[in-house]
Design a protein around this motif. Structure first.
Motif, PDB file in Angstrom:
ATOM      1  N   GLU A   1       0.808  -1.215   0.000  1.00  0.00           N
ATOM      2  CA  GLU A   1       0.000   0.000   0.000  1.00  0.00           C
ATOM      3  C   GLU A   1       0.848   1.275   0.000  1.00  0.00           C
ATOM      4  O   GLU A   1       0.303   2.377  -0.050  1.00  0.00           O
ATOM      5  CB  GLU A   1      -0.934   0.000   1.210  1.00  0.00           C
ATOM      6  CG  GLU A   1      -1.957  -1.141   1.185  1.00  0.00           C
ATOM      7  CD  GLU A   1      -2.831  -1.166   2.410  1.00  0.00           C
ATOM      8  OE1 GLU A   1      -2.599  -0.343   3.330  1.00  0.00           O
ATOM      9  OE2 GLU A   1      -3.753  -2.003   2.455  1.00  0.00           O
ATOM     10  N   LEU A   2       2.166   1.125   0.052  1.00  0.00           N
ATOM     11  CA  LEU A   2       3.052   2.285   0.048  1.00  0.00           C
ATOM     12  C   LEU A   2       3.517   2.580  -1.373  1.00  0.00           C
ATOM     13  O   LEU A   2       3.668   1.681  -2.194  1.00  0.00           O
ATOM     14  CB  LEU A   2       4.272   2.038   0.935  1.00  0.00           C
ATOM     15  CG  LEU A   2       4.018   1.746   2.407  1.00  0.00           C
ATOM     16  CD1 LEU A   2       5.351   1.619   3.146  1.00  0.00           C
ATOM     17  CD2 LEU A   2       3.150   2.813   3.053  1.00  0.00           C
ATOM     18  N   ALA A   3       3.768   3.846  -1.620  1.00  0.00           N
ATOM     19  CA  ALA A   3       4.264   4.250  -2.947  1.00  0.00           C
ATOM     20  C   ALA A   3       5.771   4.450  -2.896  1.00  0.00           C
ATOM     21  O   ALA A   3       6.297   5.485  -3.327  1.00  0.00           O
ATOM     22  CB  ALA A   3       3.563   5.528  -3.400  1.00  0.00           C
ATOM     23  N   LEU A   4       6.465   3.448  -2.370  1.00  0.00           N
ATOM     24  CA  LEU A   4       7.918   3.535  -2.325  1.00  0.00           C
ATOM     25  C   LEU A   4       8.490   3.296  -3.720  1.00  0.00           C
ATOM     26  O   LEU A   4       7.988   2.454  -4.459  1.00  0.00           O
ATOM     27  CB  LEU A   4       8.485   2.509  -1.343  1.00  0.00           C
ATOM     28  CG  LEU A   4       8.101   2.683   0.124  1.00  0.00           C
ATOM     29  CD1 LEU A   4       8.653   1.529   0.955  1.00  0.00           C
ATOM     30  CD2 LEU A   4       8.591   4.020   0.667  1.00  0.00           C
ATOM     31  N   PRO A   5       9.549   3.995  -4.081  1.00  0.00           N
ATOM     32  CA  PRO A   5      10.135   3.797  -5.411  1.00  0.00           C
ATOM     33  C   PRO A   5      10.797   2.432  -5.535  1.00  0.00           C
ATOM     34  O   PRO A   5      11.159   1.802  -4.542  1.00  0.00           O
ATOM     35  CB  PRO A   5      11.155   4.930  -5.520  1.00  0.00           C
ATOM     36  CG  PRO A   5      11.497   5.274  -4.106  1.00  0.00           C
ATOM     37  CD  PRO A   5      10.251   5.036  -3.312  1.00  0.00           C
ATOM     38  N   ALA A   6      10.959   1.995  -6.782  1.00  0.00           N
ATOM     39  CA  ALA A   6      11.570   0.690  -7.032  1.00  0.00           C
ATOM     40  C   ALA A   6      13.081   0.741  -6.901  1.00  0.00           C
ATOM     41  O   ALA A   6      13.721  -0.283  -6.675  1.00  0.00           O
ATOM     42  CB  ALA A   6      11.180   0.194  -8.424  1.00  0.00           C
ATOM     43  N   ALA A   7      13.665   1.918  -7.050  1.00  0.00           N
ATOM     44  CA  ALA A   7      15.116   2.070  -6.969  1.00  0.00           C
ATOM     45  C   ALA A   7      15.459   3.140  -5.936  1.00  0.00           C
ATOM     46  O   ALA A   7      14.639   4.018  -5.632  1.00  0.00           O
ATOM     47  CB  ALA A   7      15.696   2.451  -8.332  1.00  0.00           C
ATOM     48  N   MET A   8      16.663   3.057  -5.399  1.00  0.00           N
ATOM     49  CA  MET A   8      17.113   4.003  -4.386  1.00  0.00           C
ATOM     50  C   MET A   8      17.324   5.379  -5.020  1.00  0.00           C
ATOM     51  O   MET A   8      18.175   5.530  -5.899  1.00  0.00           O
ATOM     52  CB  MET A   8      18.420   3.514  -3.769  1.00  0.00           C
ATOM     53  CG  MET A   8      18.841   4.289  -2.543  1.00  0.00           C
ATOM     54  SD  MET A   8      17.915   3.781  -1.084  1.00  0.00           S
ATOM     55  CE  MET A   8      18.671   2.198  -0.715  1.00  0.00           C
ATOM     56  N   PRO A   9      16.573   6.402  -4.623  1.00  0.00           N
ATOM     57  CA  PRO A   9      16.737   7.722  -5.219  1.00  0.00           C
ATOM     58  C   PRO A   9      17.913   8.483  -4.607  1.00  0.00           C
ATOM     59  O   PRO A   9      18.339   8.196  -3.487  1.00  0.00           O
ATOM     60  CB  PRO A   9      15.418   8.420  -4.879  1.00  0.00           C
ATOM     61  CG  PRO A   9      15.032   7.812  -3.570  1.00  0.00           C
ATOM     62  CD  PRO A   9      15.489   6.377  -3.621  1.00  0.00           C
ATOM     63  N   GLU A  10      18.419   9.455  -5.356  1.00  0.00           N
ATOM     64  CA  GLU A  10      19.503  10.280  -4.826  1.00  0.00           C
ATOM     65  C   GLU A  10      19.014  11.135  -3.666  1.00  0.00           C
ATOM     66  O   GLU A  10      19.732  11.351  -2.688  1.00  0.00           O
ATOM     67  CB  GLU A  10      20.061  11.167  -5.940  1.00  0.00           C
ATOM     68  CG  GLU A  10      21.267  11.985  -5.515  1.00  0.00           C
ATOM     69  CD  GLU A  10      21.896  12.742  -6.666  1.00  0.00           C
ATOM     70  OE1 GLU A  10      22.706  13.643  -6.396  1.00  0.00           O
ATOM     71  OE2 GLU A  10      21.578  12.430  -7.836  1.00  0.00           O
ATOM     72  N   VAL A  11      17.787  11.603  -3.775  1.00  0.00           N
ATOM     73  CA  VAL A  11      17.163  12.395  -2.705  1.00  0.00           C
ATOM     74  C   VAL A  11      15.906  11.656  -2.256  1.00  0.00           C
ATOM     75  O   VAL A  11      15.107  11.244  -3.098  1.00  0.00           O
ATOM     76  CB  VAL A  11      16.802  13.809  -3.203  1.00  0.00           C
ATOM     77  CG1 VAL A  11      16.090  14.593  -2.100  1.00  0.00           C
ATOM     78  CG2 VAL A  11      18.048  14.544  -3.671  1.00  0.00           C
ATOM     79  N   PRO A  12      15.710  11.454  -0.955  1.00  0.00           N
ATOM     80  CA  PRO A  12      14.529  10.728  -0.486  1.00  0.00           C
ATOM     81  C   PRO A  12      13.227  11.383  -0.954  1.00  0.00           C
ATOM     82  O   PRO A  12      13.075  12.602  -0.883  1.00  0.00           O
ATOM     83  CB  PRO A  12      14.655  10.785   1.038  1.00  0.00           C
ATOM     84  CG  PRO A  12      16.104  10.988   1.299  1.00  0.00           C
ATOM     85  CD  PRO A  12      16.606  11.833   0.163  1.00  0.00           C
ATOM     86  N   THR A  13      12.303  10.572  -1.437  1.00  0.00           N
ATOM     87  CA  THR A  13      10.999  11.074  -1.841  1.00  0.00           C
ATOM     88  C   THR A  13      10.151  11.348  -0.596  1.00  0.00           C
ATOM     89  O   THR A  13      10.472  10.908   0.514  1.00  0.00           O
ATOM     90  CB  THR A  13      10.274  10.054  -2.714  1.00  0.00           C
ATOM     91  OG1 THR A  13      10.021   8.870  -1.922  1.00  0.00           O
ATOM     92  CG2 THR A  13      11.107   9.686  -3.934  1.00  0.00           C
TER      93      THR A  13
END
Length: 201
Positions: A47-59
């Motif tokens: 249910e979370l919209a976490l990104p699939a890859a590690m971003p440079e800046v946290p969403t």
């Protein structure tokens, strides 16, 4: 000693379609609320919209997720075993945080085939040790999980399941209380080179 009830975050660790983890998580959460003086935050990774890859800046989603982890005094991971280990979605979710896990206890509710998800748990123990978390020795584990629950979502062996949950919860709340007092008395610190936050290379 704080009079505030312990706060547990329960992570539902599978995101697959048709997953059994919500059924098992609901049973466990009902058991926790009926037997333990704690508050609960259910973090369902699907249910979370976490990104699939590690971003440079946290969403914003990562920041909100980490705030929920930071508020917890302890964690329970409801985890299946996939190919002798745990789901990639759970590993990514673990890696999105760092200090939020430190000096806190982690319990496991595992499920799978013959091994009851215990190989997934053993892999998680090493990961959580790297993050300075304390894992509980005893687990709640369901062998041949698709046959372990009835149509109402209750365990086929309710007595044994409840007994295992009691043992694990006793360990978890003991450690959560002790470590909360310890963190309140003195900040937990680690070597600078192990402070790997989201966005680090």
């Amino acid at each position: 000693m704080s009079d505030t009830p312990l706060h547990l975050a329960i992570l539902v660790g599978s995101t697959r379609e048709g997953r059994l983890s919500p059924v098992i998580a609901r049973w466990f959460i009902e058991h926790v609320r009926a037997t333990a003086d704690v508050t609960v935050d259910v973090i369902d990774l699907a249910e979370l919209a976490l990104p699939a890859a590690m971003p440079e800046v946290p969403t914003a989603e990562i920041v909100a997720y980490r705030e929920r982890l930071a508020a917890a005094d302890g964690f329970v991971m409801v985890v299946p075993e996939y190919n002798h280990s745990f789901p990639a979605a759970l590993k990514q979710a673990i890696d999105f945080a760092h200090g939020e896990w430190q000096a806190k206890p982690v319990g496991f509710v595992s499920y799978g085939g013959f091994a009851a998800g215990l190989r997934a748990v053993e892999h998680l123990r090493g990961v959580m040790a790297e993050l300075h978390a304390v894992t509980m020795r005893d687990t709640v584990s369901f062998q041949n999980a698709w046959d372990a629950f009835d149509a109402e979502g209750q365990p086929a062996n309710p007595g044994g399941s409840a007994s295992a949950a009691e043992v694990m919860l006793h360990q978890l709340t003991w450690w959560a209380s002790a470590l909360r007092r310890a963190r309140g008395a003195e900040a937990y610190t680690v070597a600078p080179d192990s402070q790997r936050l989201v966005g680090a290379a």
